[in-house]
Enzyme design. Structure first.
Site: not given
Length: 319
Positions: A137-138
């Site tokens: 995830d970011k």
């Protein structure tokens, strides 16, 4: 600029009555099953000159021909620094920083890991998704492996699909689980909030092992092992158990004023603006040698600072 991928081979008689995609995967192991299925569907992989379906059964003796356009990515290379942990001719292991999106998408056409990889290694332009075989995830930090050749990409994808890639994560959560355990709860898209995932009957299998590394007054430092790799899996599973990750308002980890600990802990928790999650260890079989290789990443500074604040608060509570 485009290039073509061209191969051909005869189906062995002993593979009669097998599925076409299974036969293609056996004849051309340098490509992933999903990639071969895409070529079958597009007509770029044909049997005796005819298009077919992945589930079609073969007779044995037919000629499979692949004549496909290689996926290429143009004008997306960006000079973005990367933390390279290991590199050889086949693979690249990187330590991703917080805030970096892995793939370009809506609202993130630039500044992604893919853009950085294309600048770092120009040959990745010829590899689907610039060699990226899994994602973080970011705002999750830590280790990722990237394939530098089609052969290594096929190997890594297969290892991921057969659950032979071992991944260990560490996180800080609100609350303290009573014991170590395993979450076996299917995950699918949230029925209302479409950017979120949720534990739901009928979803995709999702299995997460967890253990408490250290407990504090109202938080726990935890380790997770993944058997599956669903979107937001650790975050969703911990919310499901009632122990959301610190800094993750999407799944219940919004700021909570600590009952003990003073200003240092309060500030650290309030200013921790990402999920407190780090991909710390990664191991798999090297695509070329077949030997098991393992890599480890130190916790990033923000997680170290938060752990220090929790330690100070816990020590003060025990005085």
């Amino acid at each position: 600029m485009t290039s073509r991928i061209q191969h051909q081979g005869f189906i062995p008689k002993e593979m009669a009555f097998d599925r076409l995609d299974q036969v293609a995967a056996a004849l051309f192991p340098q490509y992933s099953r999903s990639r071969l299925q895409t070529w079958i569907k597009s007509g770029e992989l044909v049997v005796d000159g005819r298009s077919g379906r992945s589930k079609d059964k073969v007779s044995g003796g037919e000629l499979i021909v692949i004549d496909a356009v290689a996926d290429t990515i143009e004008d997306q290379a960006e000079n973005i620094p990367l933390e390279v942990v290991f590199e050889d001719e086949s693979i690249l292991v990187i330590d991703k920083v917080a805030g970096m999106v892995v793939h370009p998408g809506a609202g993130n056409s630039q500044g992604t890991l893919l853009n950085a990889l294309l600048h770092y290694c120009l040959s990745l332009n010829e590899i689907p998704r610039a060699g990226i075989v899994h994602r973080l995830d970011k705002n999750t930090t830590g280790l990722m492996v990237v394939a530098k050749t089609l052969t290594s990409q096929a190997s890594l994808v297969q290892q991921l699909q057969t659950r032979r890639v071992k991944r260990l994560y560490q996180a800080i959560v609100y609350g303290i689980p009573n014991a170590d355990g395993v979450v076996d709860a299917a995950i699918s898209r949230h029925p209302v909030h479409r950017t979120r995932m949720a534990v739901r009957d009928g979803g995709k299998e999702a299995i997460t092992g967890y253990r408490v590394l250290r407990s504090f007054f109202a938080h726990a430092h935890m380790e997770f092992s993944l058997e599956t790799g669903r979107t937001h899996q650790i975050r969703v599973h911990m919310q499901h158990l009632g122990f959301p990750l610190v800094g993750d308002p999407t799944y219940g980890g919004h700021f909570r004023t600590p009952k003990i600990g003073g200003e240092l802990l309060t500030v650290c928790l309030k200013e921790f603006r990402r999920q407190a999650l780090h991909a710390k260890e990664l191991s798999f079989q090297h695509p070329d040698t077949g030997q098991q290789v393992s890599f480890s990443s130190a916790l990033p500074s923000d997680l170290k600072l938060l752990l220090h604040a929790l330690d100070v608060a816990s020590s003060g509570c025990n005085d």
